[in-house]
Write an enzyme that holds these catalytic residues in place. Sequence first.
Site, PDB file in Angstrom:
ATOM      1  N   CYS A 107       0.776 -19.096 -32.961  1.00  0.00           N
ATOM      2  CA  CYS A 107       0.198 -18.675 -34.241  1.00  0.00           C
ATOM      3  C   CYS A 107       0.641 -19.715 -35.250  1.00  0.00           C
ATOM      4  O   CYS A 107       1.412 -20.607 -34.945  1.00  0.00           O
ATOM      5  CB  CYS A 107       0.760 -17.326 -34.666  1.00  0.00           C
ATOM      6  SG  CYS A 107       0.485 -16.043 -33.486  1.00  0.00           S
ATOM      7  N   ARG A 149      -3.740 -23.936 -33.720  1.00  0.00           N
ATOM      8  CA  ARG A 149      -2.634 -23.272 -33.012  1.00  0.00           C
ATOM      9  C   ARG A 149      -2.986 -21.849 -32.596  1.00  0.00           C
ATOM     10  O   ARG A 149      -2.328 -21.248 -31.766  1.00  0.00           O
ATOM     11  CB  ARG A 149      -1.391 -23.235 -33.911  1.00  0.00           C
ATOM     12  CG  ARG A 149      -0.818 -24.576 -34.267  1.00  0.00           C
ATOM     13  CD  ARG A 149       0.181 -24.458 -35.403  1.00  0.00           C
ATOM     14  NE  ARG A 149       1.278 -23.580 -35.044  1.00  0.00           N
ATOM     15  CZ  ARG A 149       2.423 -24.059 -34.521  1.00  0.00           C
ATOM     16  NH1 ARG A 149       2.559 -25.346 -34.336  1.00  0.00           N
ATOM     17  NH2 ARG A 149       3.388 -23.253 -34.188  1.00  0.00           N
ATOM     18  N   TRP A 184      -2.863 -16.053 -32.546  1.00  0.00           N
ATOM     19  CA  TRP A 184      -3.237 -16.030 -31.136  1.00  0.00           C
ATOM     20  C   TRP A 184      -2.526 -14.813 -30.595  1.00  0.00           C
ATOM     21  O   TRP A 184      -1.303 -14.750 -30.572  1.00  0.00           O
ATOM     22  CB  TRP A 184      -2.779 -17.306 -30.427  1.00  0.00           C
ATOM     23  CG  TRP A 184      -3.163 -17.334 -28.989  1.00  0.00           C
ATOM     24  CD1 TRP A 184      -4.309 -17.800 -28.429  1.00  0.00           C
ATOM     25  CD2 TRP A 184      -2.388 -16.820 -27.885  1.00  0.00           C
ATOM     26  NE1 TRP A 184      -4.301 -17.628 -27.081  1.00  0.00           N
ATOM     27  CE2 TRP A 184      -3.136 -17.027 -26.712  1.00  0.00           C
ATOM     28  CE3 TRP A 184      -1.144 -16.210 -27.783  1.00  0.00           C
ATOM     29  CZ2 TRP A 184      -2.684 -16.649 -25.452  1.00  0.00           C
ATOM     30  CZ3 TRP A 184      -0.689 -15.831 -26.527  1.00  0.00           C
ATOM     31  CH2 TRP A 184      -1.456 -16.060 -25.388  1.00  0.00           C
ATOM     32  N   ASN A 197       5.295 -15.901 -36.265  1.00  0.00           N
ATOM     33  CA  ASN A 197       4.906 -16.650 -35.072  1.00  0.00           C
ATOM     34  C   ASN A 197       6.018 -16.461 -34.052  1.00  0.00           C
ATOM     35  O   ASN A 197       7.178 -16.751 -34.323  1.00  0.00           O
ATOM     36  CB  ASN A 197       4.750 -18.143 -35.407  1.00  0.00           C
ATOM     37  CG  ASN A 197       4.562 -18.976 -34.144  1.00  0.00           C
ATOM     38  OD1 ASN A 197       3.950 -18.516 -33.187  1.00  0.00           O
ATOM     39  ND2 ASN A 197       5.117 -20.173 -34.149  1.00  0.00           N
ATOM     40  N   GLY A 198       5.676 -15.957 -32.874  1.00  0.00           N
ATOM     41  CA  GLY A 198       6.690 -15.779 -31.823  1.00  0.00           C
ATOM     42  C   GLY A 198       6.585 -14.394 -31.224  1.00  0.00           C
ATOM     43  O   GLY A 198       5.543 -13.747 -31.291  1.00  0.00           O
ATOM     44  N   GLU A 236      -6.166 -31.254 -12.548  1.00  0.00           N
ATOM     45  CA  GLU A 236      -6.513 -31.488 -13.960  1.00  0.00           C
ATOM     46  C   GLU A 236      -8.015 -31.313 -14.161  1.00  0.00           C
ATOM     47  O   GLU A 236      -8.446 -30.711 -15.161  1.00  0.00           O
ATOM     48  CB  GLU A 236      -6.057 -32.879 -14.379  1.00  0.00           C
ATOM     49  CG  GLU A 236      -6.475 -33.307 -15.762  1.00  0.00           C
ATOM     50  CD  GLU A 236      -5.988 -32.381 -16.878  1.00  0.00           C
ATOM     51  OE1 GLU A 236      -5.116 -31.531 -16.620  1.00  0.00           O
ATOM     52  OE2 GLU A 236      -6.521 -32.487 -18.002  1.00  0.00           O
ATOM     53  N   LYS A 238      -9.805 -28.615 -16.713  1.00  0.00           N
ATOM     54  CA  LYS A 238     -10.805 -28.997 -17.729  1.00  0.00           C
ATOM     55  C   LYS A 238     -12.031 -28.094 -17.613  1.00  0.00           C
ATOM     56  O   LYS A 238     -12.499 -27.529 -18.600  1.00  0.00           O
ATOM     57  CB  LYS A 238     -11.191 -30.462 -17.561  1.00  0.00           C
ATOM     58  CG  LYS A 238     -10.122 -31.452 -17.968  1.00  0.00           C
ATOM     59  CD  LYS A 238      -9.911 -31.584 -19.462  1.00  0.00           C
ATOM     60  CE  LYS A 238      -8.831 -30.830 -20.133  1.00  0.00           C
ATOM     61  NZ  LYS A 238      -7.472 -30.772 -19.713  1.00  0.00           N
ATOM     62  N   GLU A 249     -11.255 -24.242 -18.506  1.00  0.00           N
ATOM     63  CA  GLU A 249     -10.825 -23.853 -19.860  1.00  0.00           C
ATOM     64  C   GLU A 249     -11.915 -24.063 -20.910  1.00  0.00           C
ATOM     65  O   GLU A 249     -11.873 -23.443 -21.967  1.00  0.00           O
ATOM     66  CB  GLU A 249      -9.550 -24.578 -20.261  1.00  0.00           C
ATOM     67  CG  GLU A 249      -9.661 -26.056 -20.532  1.00  0.00           C
ATOM     68  CD  GLU A 249      -8.331 -26.646 -21.034  1.00  0.00           C
ATOM     69  OE1 GLU A 249      -7.578 -25.949 -21.713  1.00  0.00           O
ATOM     70  OE2 GLU A 249      -8.054 -27.801 -20.711  1.00  0.00           O
ATOM     71  N   HIS A 301      -7.351 -24.475   6.425  1.00  0.00           N
ATOM     72  CA  HIS A 301      -6.349 -23.401   6.649  1.00  0.00           C
ATOM     73  C   HIS A 301      -6.691 -22.143   5.850  1.00  0.00           C
ATOM     74  O   HIS A 301      -5.820 -21.339   5.563  1.00  0.00           O
ATOM     75  CB  HIS A 301      -4.953 -23.910   6.274  1.00  0.00           C
ATOM     76  CG  HIS A 301      -4.508 -25.073   7.100  1.00  0.00           C
ATOM     77  ND1 HIS A 301      -4.234 -24.997   8.445  1.00  0.00           N
ATOM     78  CD2 HIS A 301      -4.359 -26.379   6.771  1.00  0.00           C
ATOM     79  CE1 HIS A 301      -3.892 -26.181   8.909  1.00  0.00           C
ATOM     80  NE2 HIS A 301      -3.950 -27.046   7.920  1.00  0.00           N
ATOM     81  N   LYS A 307      -4.055 -24.414 -29.005  1.00  0.00           N
ATOM     82  CA  LYS A 307      -3.700 -25.807 -28.723  1.00  0.00           C
ATOM     83  C   LYS A 307      -2.221 -25.953 -28.432  1.00  0.00           C
ATOM     84  O   LYS A 307      -1.815 -26.783 -27.644  1.00  0.00           O
ATOM     85  CB  LYS A 307      -4.062 -26.683 -29.933  1.00  0.00           C
ATOM     86  CG  LYS A 307      -3.772 -28.157 -29.724  1.00  0.00           C
ATOM     87  CD  LYS A 307      -4.562 -28.741 -28.567  1.00  0.00           C
ATOM     88  CE  LYS A 307      -4.285 -30.208 -28.355  1.00  0.00           C
ATOM     89  NZ  LYS A 307      -4.923 -30.713 -27.105  1.00  0.00           N
TER      90      LYS A 307
HETATM   91  C1  AGP Z   1      -4.702 -28.615 -21.444  1.00  0.00           C
HETATM   92  O1  AGP Z   1      -6.075 -28.955 -21.569  1.00  0.00           O
HETATM   93  C2  AGP Z   1      -4.391 -27.278 -22.029  1.00  0.00           C
HETATM   94  N1  AGP Z   1      -4.744 -27.230 -23.406  1.00  0.00           N
HETATM   95  C3  AGP Z   1      -2.950 -26.825 -21.765  1.00  0.00           C
HETATM   96  O2  AGP Z   1      -2.799 -26.699 -20.366  1.00  0.00           O
HETATM   97  C4  AGP Z   1      -1.821 -27.754 -22.278  1.00  0.00           C
HETATM   98  O3  AGP Z   1      -1.810 -28.946 -21.538  1.00  0.00           O
HETATM   99  C5  AGP Z   1      -0.491 -27.033 -22.077  1.00  0.00           C
HETATM  100  O4  AGP Z   1      -0.491 -25.861 -22.885  1.00  0.00           O
HETATM  101  C6  AGP Z   1       0.735 -27.904 -22.437  1.00  0.00           C
HETATM  102  O5  AGP Z   1       0.662 -28.251 -23.789  1.00  0.00           O
HETATM  103  P1  AGP Z   1       1.631 -29.433 -24.320  1.00  0.00           P
HETATM  104  O6  AGP Z   1       1.224 -30.690 -23.606  1.00  0.00           O
HETATM  105  O7  AGP Z   1       1.382 -29.501 -25.796  1.00  0.00           O
HETATM  106  O8  AGP Z   1       3.045 -29.052 -23.981  1.00  0.00           O
END
Ligand code: AGP
Length: 614
Positions: A2, A27, A76, A102-103, A486, A490, A493, A509, A609
């Site tokens: 947040c 955020r 969030w 936040n937290g 990765e 992508k 998400e 397997h 983010k």
């Molecule tokens: C990646 O596309 C995602 N947004 C997420 O997995 C991100 O990489 C992860 O939350 C780690 O974030 P950071 O690199 O800021 O620590």
Amino acid sequence: MCSVFGYIGKNNCRSYVMEGLQKLEYRGYDSAGFACLDSDDKRLYFSKAKGRLKNLATLLKEKPMDGHIGIGHTRWSVYGKPSQKNAHPHFDCEKRISIVHNGIIENYHSLKEQLTQAGHIFHSETDTETIAHLFESLLVSHKTLKAAVVDLVNQLEGAYAFLCINQDYPDCMIMVRKRSPLCIGIGDDEIFVASDPLAFINQTKKVLFLPDESFAIVKKDLIELYEFSGKPLTPDVQELSIEWQDNQKNEHQHYMLKEIYEQKNVIHATVDFLHAMTDQIWDHLSLTLEQVRKLDKIHLVGCGTSWHAARIAQFYFETICMIPTRVHLASEFRYMPFFPDEDSLYVYISQSGETADTLEALRLVNSMNLPTITVTNVPSSTMVREAGGFLLTQAGQEIAVASTKAFSTQLSALYWLAHRIALEKRIIDSVQMEQAEQDLLVAAEVLENTIENYKRDICQTHAPFYTQFDRVIFLGRHLSYPLAMEAALKLKEISYIFSQCYPAGELKHGPLALVDEKTPVFIFSHSEPLIYQKIVSNAHETKARGGHVVAFAFEGQHELIDLADLSFVVPKVKTLLGPLAMIGIIQFFTYQIAKNLDCPIDKPRNLAKSVTVE
Ligand code: AGP
């Protein structure tokens, strides 16, 4: 996860608060709220809205409110679904106390039960509201504001940063920090406070990062800083040299596409930046020459995309500087057996430098006085402040939730660092070091050119075609397995298509049972012939069962290319740089699929983010 923003000073607060929240909205963005004490009648006014910040702005246009002291929040959700009711700020029974947070308050449930039994009425499902009611009760039982705050913070467990304004104390704001980031900007007769200094850096560069487990009682021209015990602390004010990059999407529809296209340049910038540091790198990382030369174990720690970068970098450190390297998921790290190793280096990889899981793993190792460094993209981040040393990727601010240029500059920085350690250990010479830098620039060129080669076909044909599928299997081997992970992240998400990655060798397997004509298989090749041959076998296994294969191959790999229903061919680069060369087309293809599905690509549902809660 947040973001919080507060203002107290000579001017009206609302415009500052809304501008600050707008800068931090990446955020968390499932709801937002604002509260202020009216300049005249000193009463508390507030407004809250579900959804994006612009919904709150609309409400504030319809029902204006302002004052010289105010707080705001973008959320969030953790406890309590996204809704207007659960949006911050939250209040006590009398609506005289207002809190943005936040937290996570980990003991909120027991506190809420006690407060409910004492007659407090709760209106939300959040943990945050507990803070307001507990504070309300403590203000009755304590003679001073400070004493009530000391009692409050010593009852709250978890990781949190919160701001509080109180109608009965109209000239001050309370701010508390335990593990979650919080910083104060000091202006002329005005004070700003936010989760990230970037939110107010245009107003002031004089910044006080609240120490962990501290609180401040702040007026427009006075800061009283205390430990949780109530012992006064001397504020350590810094002059920051960061700037808010007023990032615009320019001609791009989404920040993600803009950031995909920035990769070649930011990889160049990263290589140039690191090249310039070659001679003083160990000072910069707070490592002695002896530590580097004796290094015999490396630990890489991260989450999500940063963890994928760590998985690829493991091959760099083990192949180039021949140091056994372990990779840890940050969220698991703290709960696994830990074997302190004097001659180890712990590397924390994080785009934001704020990820709670990674931060807590860093703090654990810091507490053992072992060498830690962070590879991050944000110079003002908590990890930069708390790690022993730091390596800044030159990606520039990354806005889109889906990480792209941060990932490719992480790989570049880690590839460079592996060579720099090898140079120090005399495994390679300076010519090979220079060659490694050139190889990175070649891979960056290939990354961009491959996108150009396929852009038209992807946009016009391939992306629309693949929107029909609701699940995709991703396969890779050795170095291309974390690349496949990765790629799967992508796609899932930003398009919400179920994407599952497996080591290609595992296909027979079990996962092969999933293969049918409705489940395309994306296979990521490798330039080593022996590994490539195995990948070809996987493609055959898939095709033999009616599967649909999309191959990400290297030039010359005709058997795989001809076997695939669709193939993207990438010019060969140094084997270890295969993922870097290939990642651009992967990002572009998944982006175009999500765009054809009309997804909110820069801010996907349920995500944020920066994940600043564990
Ligand atoms: C990646 O596309 C995602 N947004 C997420 O997995 C991100 O990489 C992860 O939350 C780690 O974030 P950071 O690199 O800021 O620590």
